[in-house]
Design an enzyme around this catalytic site. Structure first.
Site, mmCIF file in Angstrom:
data_model
loop_
_atom_site.group_PDB
_atom_site.id
_atom_site.type_symbol
_atom_site.label_atom_id
_atom_site.label_comp_id
_atom_site.label_asym_id
_atom_site.label_seq_id
_atom_site.Cartn_x
_atom_site.Cartn_y
_atom_site.Cartn_z
ATOM 1 N N TYR A 39 11.801 -5.438 3.943
ATOM 2 C CA TYR A 39 12.003 -4.303 4.850
ATOM 3 C C TYR A 39 13.370 -4.443 5.508
ATOM 4 O O TYR A 39 14.359 -4.652 4.825
ATOM 5 C CB TYR A 39 10.841 -4.208 5.843
ATOM 6 C CG TYR A 39 10.785 -2.874 6.540
ATOM 7 C CD1 TYR A 39 10.726 -1.692 5.798
ATOM 8 C CD2 TYR A 39 10.788 -2.781 7.923
ATOM 9 C CE1 TYR A 39 10.682 -0.458 6.431
ATOM 10 C CE2 TYR A 39 10.739 -1.552 8.566
ATOM 11 C CZ TYR A 39 10.691 -0.385 7.817
ATOM 12 O OH TYR A 39 10.653 0.820 8.442
ATOM 13 N N LYS A 94 -10.316 7.914 -11.224
ATOM 14 C CA LYS A 94 -9.287 8.176 -12.236
ATOM 15 C C LYS A 94 -8.153 7.167 -12.098
ATOM 16 O O LYS A 94 -7.617 6.663 -13.099
ATOM 17 C CB LYS A 94 -8.752 9.607 -12.067
ATOM 18 C CG LYS A 94 -7.953 10.125 -13.253
ATOM 19 C CD LYS A 94 -8.831 10.314 -14.466
ATOM 20 C CE LYS A 94 -8.091 10.929 -15.632
ATOM 21 N NZ LYS A 94 -7.963 12.388 -15.541
#
Length: 756
Positions: A39, A94
């Protein structure tokens, strides 16, 4: 059909953590430096690189392997318009399938928007996030416009799977069904029940394969689609019939194919009798088909049938397509999923069904009779070859059609990468198998009256890896082959108990070899009624090039005849066994794991020499660690002392080897640990890839633990030190293991008797 209990399903989804997916970091985050790189402030550098060149987003982020599964919940499974919140479990599911079958990461996004313009605007705005978009469970006719406009506006692969997934899978099944009954797609008459997204997409793809639109009749809930209808979208009216047909019964008169994508039990069994000879029925309504499988087959024994159900043959399941289609599209950074890519997937899937079925697939489905034909038109969902068959075909089609932004040049390396994404590293065995095919040899199998050996023999012959010679009861072999639909043409079968002069000659040879080792001529004749002796003698006399045994007997019983008939090679004091451990971190080699129970330090030196040569046989440079429970003298005891002495002696005999010890297994495999605590070690740079165990107990336990719970595939044992190529299988080895070991035996036969 698999029975699912309501509470069981709810408990499955609600167990902590709730749902089926999570985000897992792919980079280390254990130190302050790691966090600063991940970060602020380190993250600024890739941001600036992407700002300067937008294509760099594929280099510095996960976009290239990230698909969005997006729905508004208006047409969920068989549940209908249940809304976006209720559709989330399906979309998560899915995403799980994408990851499981193709290594693709997913975010599921459920959008609270039924207006097509708003839905299109939202999805288009997500393009910077995803490498591809899978639209899911959006009702017709809006889904047609949504997909068409998004494909035009977006520059990443996008597909509405409810339409095209079913179309692709059913197209492959249709092509193969027509081949089985010897009919041409250009001439067939097709009747369709259903005019939704899936049905229309199927018809459009069938047209691309050669179907004539004038031979199609389509029905929806209001009846036949003809020119008088005014309540349908243009895509549906494309299939309006010009024939004077008003009922399903009229349409099915002489029809070759029925395609159902509508509702349960809309096809009465008596209407099947109106269809042409060898009719094809794809009853794909879920969860219950347009006609029950058992009813249909009882009505027309000449029928070929497919459903969406896993408890019947020929399941048309979208998981056969979408993970691998997106995998191929992502890997060439395709700008779309076009017709050429869909057709490539169809042809690849249809072709794969004609290949021999792997044993692991037979085992998964409890069926040893799977072979191309009426009840096996398309592969099973758990077939591991799907990713290496469909994804390359789709990627190649994207490149040839101009939609790819990057190219694949080394297709073999690409297939290796696809396997690695699923945690299957097959590079080593691919090289061995390719080498075997270049010069196949005669391999004799001692236990040929078993299904596994016969199935392996068929694969070995069909793939050109070896010329199998099968020893066993001829009648039993024929029975097993018939019962399991095995084609053994090209395999030599020898029933050694039939009267033959060869057995008498072999007995005389064995007597001459062992007459001063306690074997009389009478004993020799008795022993030559055993297949292990007969097979070993075939190898010894040049009637075979390699010998495989061990499937049904323990190691000692299997190896003894070969040692008596063939013996060890010149200059070798003993044989040894080595296992290859196929792991996501690469191949590792373990020795001795099978032969030498408790070798002395001097005997361990022999094992080290044989193992080093064995590892090089697999085109790998050995980095050898001699193992103990001690690190470089940290503990005293019989076992560490033996390992320490073996290391010293081996360094003198083999000064060019990268070799060190004694050390603990984790130390040997962890270069960072070695560099921190034992920087003097020869293994400190890369760690070990070859482990020498101090006794068979430790080696045997280690490889079996890895095999069962360590996520590793184990190949072996590779028998080292025999004068000619003999290999002894694990008791109860799988068909795949037999094929792998035979490929090794063939290459061994090509190159055996190399000096240490």
């Amino acid at each position: 059909m698999l029975k699912i209990n309501k509470q069981e399903a709810l408990d499955y989804h609600s167990r902590t953590p709730a749902g089926k997916i999570e985000v897992v970091p792919t980079k280390p985050l254990s130190t302050q430096l790691d966090l600063a790189l991940a970060y602020s402030p380190g993250v600024a550098e890739p941001c600036l690189a992407i700002a300067a060149n937008k294509e760099e987003v594929y280099k510095y982020t996960a976009k290239g392997n990230l698909v969005g599964v997006i729905s508004n919940g208006t047409a969920v499974l068989g549940l209908g318009n249940i809304g976006p919140d209720a559709s989330k479990p399906v979309m998560e599911g899915k995403g799980v399938l994408f990851k499981k079958f193709a290594g693709i990461d997913c975010f599921d996004i459920e959008i609270d928007a039924t207006d097509p313009d708003e839905f299109i605007r939202i999805v288009k705005s997500l393009e910077p996030t995803f490498g591809g978009i899978n639209l899911e469970d959006i009702k017709a006719p809006e889904c047609f416009r949504i997909e068409t406009e998004l494909r035009e506006k977006m520059n990443i692969p996008l597909m509405h799977d409810d339409q095209h997934g079913t179309a692709i899978i059913s197209s492959a099944a249709l092509l193969n069904a027509l081949e089985v009954v010897d009919k041409k797609i250009e001439k067939i008459k097709l009747v369709v029940s259903g005019a939704g997204a899936a049905a229309i997409s199927c018809l459009r793809l069938y047209l691309a394969l050669g179907l004539k639109v004038e031979n199609v009749v389509v029905f929806d809930i209001k009846g036949v689609i003809n020119a008088e209808r005014t309540d349908l979208a243009d895509l549906q009216m494309q299939f309006a019939t010009q024939r004077a047909i008003t009922s399903l019964a009229e349409a099915l008169e002489g029809a070759d194919v029925f395609l159902g994508l509508s509702a349960a039990n809309v096809l009465p069994p008596e209407l099947l009798l109106r269809m042409a000879d060898n009719p094809i029925v794809f009853a794909l309504a879920n969860p219950n088909p347009e006609i029950e499988y058992e009813v249909a087959m009882a009505t027309r024994p000449d029928l070929i049938m497919a459903t969406g159900r896993s408890d019947h043959p020929n399941q048309v399941n979208n998981v056969l397509g979408f993970p691998y289609i997106f995998r191929g599209a992502l890997d060439v950074r395709a700008t779309e999923i076009n017709e050429a890519m869909k057709l490539a997937a169809v042809q690849a899937l249809a072709h794969l069904a004609k290949e021999p079925v792997p044993d692991m697939v037979n085992k998964a489905y409890g069926d040893n009779t799977l072979a191309f034909g009426r009840t096996y038109l398309i592969p099973k969902p758990l077939d591991p070859r799907l990713i290496t068959t469909i994804s390359p075909a789709v990627a190649r089609a994207a490149m040839e059609s101009g939609s790819a932004r990057q190219s694949i040049t080394d297709w073999h390396a690409y297939e290796d990468d696809l396997r690695a994404r699923l945690g299957v590293n097959q590079k080593l065995m691919n090289r061995i198998t390719s080498a075997a095919r270049s010069n196949p040899k005669r391999v004799v199998f001692a236990e040929a009256d078993t299904y596994k050996v016969l199935k392996a023999a068929q694969i070995l012959h069909d793939e050109g890896i070896a010329f199998p010679i099968l020893l066993g009861n001829r009648k039993k072999i024929d029975e097993i082959a018939r019962a399991n639909s095995l084609d053994l043409e090209g395999c030599q079968i020898i029933d050694i108990l039939e009267e033959n002069d060869q057995r008498a000659e072999f007995a005389e040879l064995l007597f001459q070899k062992r007459k001063r080792r306690g074997i009389t001529l009478y004993e020799g004749r008795r022993l030559l009624r055993e297949r292990n002796y007969y097979g070993a003698m075939m190898l010894e006399t040049g009637q075979a090039d390699a010998f495989i045994t061990g499937l049904t007997k323990d190691y000692g019983q299997s190896i003894t005849p070969a040692l008596q008939v063939i013996g060890v090679e010149d200059g070798v004091q003993r044989v040894a066994g080595m296992y290859i451990i196929q792991h996501r971190k690469g191949p590792f080699f373990f020795a001795d794991t099978t032969v030498n129970i408790d070798p002395t330090a001097e005997e361990m030196v022999d094992i080290i020499g044989l193992t080093a040569r064995g590892v090089r046989f697999f085109d790998t440079e050995p980095r050898i660690a001699v193992l103990s429970y001690s690190n470089f003298g940290s503990n005293r005891g019989t076992l560490p002392d033996k390992a320490r002495l073996a290391t010293e002696l081996a360094k003198k005999r083999y000064p060019d080897l990268i070799l060190d010890g004694e050390m603990q297994a984790n130390t040997a495999l962890n270069p960072q640990l070695l560099r921190e605590h034992y920087p003097f070690s020869e293994l400190a740079e890369q760690g070990a890839n070859t482990l020498i165990f101090p006794n068979v107990v430790s080696g045997n336990i280690a490889y079996k633990v890895l095999q069962e719970i360590g996520g590793a595939e184990v190949i072996g044992p590779v028998l080292m030190g025999m004068r000619k190529p003999v290999h002894v299988l694990q008791l109860g080895a799988s068909v795949r293991e037999i094929v792998n070991m035979t490929a090794i035996a063939v290459v061994d036969a090509q190159t055996y008797n190399k000096p240490l």
